[in-house]
Design an enzyme around this catalytic site. Structure first.
Site, PDB file in Angstrom:
ATOM      1  N   GLU A 175       0.597  -1.505  -0.228  1.00 16.91           N
ATOM      2  CA  GLU A 175       0.198  -0.105  -0.095  1.00 16.91           C
ATOM      3  C   GLU A 175       0.681   1.305  -0.062  1.00 16.91           C
ATOM      4  O   GLU A 175       0.619   1.993  -0.770  1.00 16.91           O
ATOM      5  CB  GLU A 175      -1.118  -0.331   1.447  1.00 16.91           C
ATOM      6  CG  GLU A 175      -2.132  -0.587   0.815  1.00 16.91           C
ATOM      7  CD  GLU A 175      -1.962  -2.521   1.196  1.00 16.91           C
ATOM      8  OE1 GLU A 175      -1.157  -2.517   1.579  1.00 16.91           O
ATOM      9  OE2 GLU A 175      -3.505  -2.889   0.946  1.00 16.91           O
TER      10      GLU A 175
ATOM     11  N   HIS B  86     -10.647  -5.039  11.029  1.00 18.82           N
ATOM     12  CA  HIS B  86     -10.860  -4.904   9.034  1.00 18.82           C
ATOM     13  C   HIS B  86     -12.163  -4.079   9.471  1.00 18.82           C
ATOM     14  O   HIS B  86     -13.111  -4.609   8.711  1.00 18.82           O
ATOM     15  CB  HIS B  86     -11.312  -6.217   9.140  1.00 18.82           C
ATOM     16  CG  HIS B  86      -9.492  -6.872   8.091  1.00 18.82           C
ATOM     17  ND1 HIS B  86      -9.077  -6.589   9.246  1.00 18.82           N
ATOM     18  CD2 HIS B  86     -10.336  -6.943   7.169  1.00 18.82           C
ATOM     19  CE1 HIS B  86      -7.552  -7.659   7.984  1.00 18.82           C
ATOM     20  NE2 HIS B  86      -8.199  -7.283   6.451  1.00 18.82           N
TER      21      HIS B  86
END
Lengths: 334, 326
Positions: free
Chosen positions: B60, B129
């Site tokens: 990322e 998450h």
């Protein structure tokens, strides 16, 4: 170090060329000395990281760049600005936080940007610029503009994740980029041997399918010649490279660092390798320039840098409204 | 008017903008050959090829930074985070590069790009998450932040985000990709920075966004059954905030509840409360209430997760409280 220092650099045969490069290196050094003086006088605040000792790298790089090529570098960025043709007055005014500064007084020493000169930024978060530089090269490949990006980083940046990710993508996508580690031996006060398990940082190049090269920066010609090879392959073959340049900063990490972590002998040994010193010696010994001739060049360069200081001091402070500018592109703004 | 899912609306926006401008490209994990982890980019690789639909490794920081560098050099990247939870490892790129490079360069560079992906809790994914990132990304200048809840808004706002010359953070939701709604066949854009009244009303202003919208609307229905008429305002853009829309409604209802997915401490919800309290102090008949996550790390177990998340019943309680009907 021994193998890297083994090859004797090619001595310059062209006096005018040596003189030109010597003068360019000297301009950077004197700019930095003028900045250091102003800092000591309390006229410059913030962090000030000097490029003294590493000038040959910026000067060699500037010589290799074609229109559209880009340099992306660290917070030790004054040298590249001067080498790429930025006005020393504008650079100094930026250090002073003045209106006529390179970026109008919003960036300071660590954030020089001059897109039109090919300086795509001085970045102050270690390693954070490496993926961005890869992005410039990505755009070059996408747009097929033929430009090469040169991304400079300190050896201290080799241990942070962003560097790995940026290099990894550059290798994976065969981007036209050359990564140049300016290994000035210390990440702030920590020597390389206490930062990494290997001595030679280019051992990582094969993991990114990059070519590599590594040498001691003693000679501006040699540095230019060997960098040129990597730049040509990046441009013509989309072959990225990882280069480690062994160099030395003669000052501390920043102006607040007295550099007590190194010995006098070590500093002296690097002074003998100093490309600026060696070029000056060669101008005298090999090209018959007199001490007076060399002194005259120095006086001329000092006059330029004194002028830069004068310009910075007389430049006004930024307008209060300036702080609202450029956070976002506004309607109708380019 | 035809109906489509949010994922299809997002895909249509990307497709139309890629067709319109060669400089627009999509980059992220599994966006190409896998057709997108949540199928937002399905079919785009086949249509536009590898150069413009770029699969990345799991990196990322790397691909966010590449997007930023590409934007500076004239491209218009759409960077997909498989979830915004993964953007945490790229935070430096968004905070110190995307948001600051135009300013640092005194306007020499523009960063026309979108960071998009699902945000906030889905279903039973536990704490790493299930996080809502708007409070982080709204917390600094130099970016715009959008959060969508309907296919119509998703398409119109994503197209505007792609055409915007600034970095735009664009929040979607895993559990809302299949939400269906009407989307016009003809092209349209929704301006960034404009809230939308999802349900007109006169008694209580319910301000919401993202996954909070369906909770707020359900809460408003429950309130209607008890005779309280709520006006539900979907902010849609979280930075800059549409102060005018919020204040106009509050000046009418004199009561306000916020319903959103996200923690209560600081952040976007707190910012809205602060602004309304200061700007509409004389119009408030009750303190503003917030219905959001409990200030806890999200548990996995279904019954526990449900307790942490805001529910229509929680919204109803808050609506009644500000109406002094509890």
């Amino acid at each position: 170090m021994s193998e890297a220092t083994a090859a004797a650099p090619t001595a310059a045969t062209d006096k005018d060329e040596l003189l030109r490069l010597y003068t360019e290196m000297l301009r950077i050094r004197r700019f930095e000395e003028a900045a250091a003086r102003a800092y000591t006088q309390g006229k410059i605040s913030g962090f000030l990281h000097l490029y003294i000792g590493q000038e040959a790298i910026a000067v060699a790089t500037a010589d290799l760049m074609k229109p559209g090529d880009r340099v992306v570098t660290t917070y030790r960025d004054h040298g590249f600005a001067i080498a790429l043709g930025c006005d020393p007055g504008a650079c100094m005014a930026e250090l002073y936080g003045k209106k006529d500064g390179l970026v109008g007084g919003v960036g300071g020493s660590m954030h020089f940007f001059a897109k039109d000169k090919g300086l795509w930024g001085g970045y102050a978060i270690v390693g954070g610029h490496v993926p961005v530089a890869a992005g410039h090269a990505f755009a070059s490949k996408y747009l097929q503009d033929g430009a090469v990006t040169l991304c400079f980083l300190g050896e201290g940046a080799m241990h942070i994740g962003a560097t790995h990710e940026g290099m990894h993508l550059a290798g994976l996508w065969r981007l036209p980029i050359v990564f140049v580690i300016e290994n000035n031996q210390y990440a702030m006060g920590t020597p390389l041997k206490r930062q990494t398990a290997v001595d030679d940082l280019t051992v990582r190049a094969p993991a990114y399918r990059m070519t590599s090269d590594r040498w001691v920066v003693r000679d501006v010609f040699e540095t230019r010649q060997r960098l040129a090879r990597a730049v040509a392959r990046a441009r013509d073959e989309q072959q990225p490279a990882l280069i480690e340049l062994l160099t030395y900063r003669f000052r501390g990490h920043s102006m607040s660092d007295p550099a007590k972590y190194r010995t006098k002998d070590e500093v002296e040994s690097w002074k003998e390798r100093d490309p600026l010193y060696r070029a000056e010696t060669a101008l005298g010994a090999e090209h018959g320039m007199s001490a007076e001739d060399i002194e005259a060049i120095d006086e001329k360069v000092w006059a330029e840098m004194d002028g830069a200081v004068e310009f910075a001091e007389s430049s006004p402070l930024p307008d209060p409204e300036h702080r609202f500018k450029y956070h976002l592109v506004e309607e109708g703004e380019d | 008017m035809p109906t489509m899912q949010i994922r299809e609306a997002l895909r249509a926006a990307i497709d139309e903008e890629m067709a319109r401008d060669d400089r627009v490209f999509v980059m992220g994990e599994e966006v190409g050959y896998y057709d997108g982890a949540y199928k937002v980019t399905e079919g785009l690789l086949a249509k536009y090829g590898e150069q413009r639909v770029v699969d990345t490794p799991i990196a990322e920081t790397g691909f966010s930074g590449v997007g930023i560098g590409a934007a500076m050099a004239g491209l218009r990247p759409i960077v997909e985070f498989m979830t915004f939870n993964f953007s945490a490892v790229a935070f430096d790129q968004l905070l110190n590069n995307a948001a600051k490079l135009r300013h640092l360069s005194a306007g020499q560079f523009k960063l026309p790009m979108v960071f998009r992906g699902p945000n906030a809790a889905a279903h039973m994914l536990s704490s790493t998450h299930s996080q809502a990132f708007e409070s982080f990304y709204c917390g600094f200048p130099g970016v715009k932040v959008i959060s969508v809840a309907t296919p119509y808004d998703a398409k119109g706002l994503l197209k505007s985000a792609i055409r915007d010359d600034n970095p735009v953070i664009f929040f979607e939701s895993e559990v809302m990709y299949a939400v269906k709604g009407e989307v016009p066949e003809e092209e349209y854009l929704i301006p960034i920075g404009k809230a939308d009244i999802k349900r007109p009303g006169k008694d209580v202003t319910v301000i919401t966004w993202g996954q909070g919208v369906s909770v707020a609307l359900a809460g408003a229905e429950l309130a209607a059954a008890e005779g309280i008429d709520c006006e539900v305002i979907d902010l849609r853009t979280l930075r800059p905030l549409d102060d005018e829309a919020m204040e106009t409604s509050l000046r009418k209802t004199n009561r306000c509840v916020l319903v959103y997915h996200g923690w209560p401490y600081g952040g976007t919800g707190a910012e809205v409360v602060d602004r309304l309290t200061r700007n509409c102090f004389d119009h408030l008949d009750a303190p503003i209430e917030r219905v959001c996550y409990e200030d806890l790390n999200m548990p996995y177990a279904e019954n526990l997760e449900k307790l942490v998340l805001p529910s229509p019943e929680d919204a109803l309680s808050a609506i009644k409280k500000v109406s002094y009907r509890d």
